[in-house]
Design a protein around this motif. Structure first.
Motif, PDB file in Angstrom:
ATOM      1  N   LEU A 268       0.808  -1.215   0.000  1.00  0.00           N
ATOM      2  CA  LEU A 268       0.000   0.000   0.000  1.00  0.00           C
ATOM      3  C   LEU A 268       0.846   1.273   0.000  1.00  0.00           C
ATOM      4  N   ILE A 269       1.946   1.277   0.722  1.00  0.00           N
ATOM      5  CA  ILE A 269       2.793   2.470   0.699  1.00  0.00           C
ATOM      6  C   ILE A 269       3.502   2.593  -0.649  1.00  0.00           C
ATOM      7  N   SER A 270       3.918   1.474  -1.231  1.00  0.00           N
ATOM      8  CA  SER A 270       4.553   1.523  -2.550  1.00  0.00           C
ATOM      9  C   SER A 270       3.590   2.025  -3.621  1.00  0.00           C
ATOM     10  N   LEU A 271       2.361   1.548  -3.576  1.00  0.00           N
ATOM     11  CA  LEU A 271       1.389   1.901  -4.617  1.00  0.00           C
ATOM     12  C   LEU A 271       0.702   3.237  -4.375  1.00  0.00           C
ATOM     13  N   PHE A 272       0.319   3.504  -3.120  1.00  0.00           N
ATOM     14  CA  PHE A 272      -0.517   4.670  -2.842  1.00  0.00           C
ATOM     15  C   PHE A 272       0.081   5.667  -1.858  1.00  0.00           C
ATOM     16  N   GLY A 273       1.160   5.276  -1.163  1.00  0.00           N
ATOM     17  CA  GLY A 273       1.768   6.162  -0.170  1.00  0.00           C
ATOM     18  C   GLY A 273       0.965   6.236   1.118  1.00  0.00           C
ATOM     19  N   ILE A 274       0.084   5.247   1.328  1.00  0.00           N
ATOM     20  CA  ILE A 274      -0.794   5.303   2.488  1.00  0.00           C
ATOM     21  C   ILE A 274      -1.313   3.907   2.805  1.00  0.00           C
ATOM     22  N   THR A 275      -1.433   3.582   4.093  1.00  0.00           N
ATOM     23  CA  THR A 275      -2.041   2.314   4.499  1.00  0.00           C
ATOM     24  C   THR A 275      -3.499   2.580   4.895  1.00  0.00           C
ATOM     25  N   ILE A 276      -4.224   1.540   5.195  1.00  0.00           N
ATOM     26  CA  ILE A 276      -5.624   1.690   5.590  1.00  0.00           C
ATOM     27  C   ILE A 276      -5.739   2.505   6.884  1.00  0.00           C
ATOM     28  N   GLY A 277      -4.901   2.208   7.854  1.00  0.00           N
ATOM     29  CA  GLY A 277      -4.914   2.958   9.107  1.00  0.00           C
ATOM     30  C   GLY A 277      -4.535   4.417   8.907  1.00  0.00           C
ATOM     31  N   GLN A 278      -3.567   4.672   8.040  1.00  0.00           N
ATOM     32  CA  GLN A 278      -3.172   6.049   7.765  1.00  0.00           C
ATOM     33  C   GLN A 278      -4.297   6.803   7.054  1.00  0.00           C
ATOM     34  N   PHE A 279      -5.002   6.117   6.162  1.00  0.00           N
ATOM     35  CA  PHE A 279      -6.145   6.735   5.492  1.00  0.00           C
ATOM     36  C   PHE A 279      -7.197   7.141   6.525  1.00  0.00           C
ATOM     37  N   ALA A 280      -7.472   6.241   7.471  1.00  0.00           N
ATOM     38  CA  ALA A 280      -8.469   6.513   8.507  1.00  0.00           C
ATOM     39  C   ALA A 280      -8.054   7.685   9.394  1.00  0.00           C
TER      40      ALA A 280
END
Length: 144
Positions: free
Chosen positions: A79-91
């Motif tokens: 997720l960090i490689s593809l989007f720069g963000i994890t699910i928890g970071q998004f939340a």
């Protein structure tokens, strides 16, 4: 011989500069989007990610600790490689951003997660509220 004044200074914590803005050395703004993320949000995002990995591990393997750790590593790496963000970071409205160097984000993510899993680099922070795994990877966690 240790004197009382030496202990007092140690107990009061490291010297601080009241005018220093966290992240200014990294070229980050003082406030708003792109500024250094608060520590509370970062910890909560980590706990959310860990809880999700634990839930998936519980569903498929009965909560195997190695599976939980592996899921956590894979989630962070992908997720960090593809989007720069994890699910928890998004939340928690934070994200990982490069702050130095030109390494590909996949390499940054790999360095970051390997060092994070060692735990010690994750609990030692610098003046810019950047844990050692972020320093080594050339990244920072900032507000979205």
């Amino acid at each position: 011989m240790i004197e009382r004044k030496d202990l007092g200074a140690w107990l009061e914590g490291p010297p601080t500069d009241e005018e220093y803005v966290r992240g200014s050395r990294l070229g980050l703004p003082a406030e708003g989007s792109g500024s250094v993320a608060p520590i509370g949000r970062r910890i909560l995002s980590l706990l959310i990610d860990w809880a999700l990995c634990l839930l998936v591990s519980q569903l498929f393997t009965g909560g195997d600790p190695a599976m939980t750790l592996g899921l956590f590593a894979v989630e962070n790496l992908l997720l960090i490689s593809l989007f720069g963000i994890t699910i928890g970071q998004f939340a928690m409205a934070v994200r990982v951003t490069p702050v130095r160097g030109r390494q590909p984000i996949l390499l940054r993510s790999l360095i970051r997660i390997v060092l994070m899993l060692l735990l010690l680099p994750a609990i030692i922070w610098n003046r810019d509220a950047q844990p050692l795994h972020d320093v080594a990877a050339g990244t920072a966690v900032v507000r979205r």
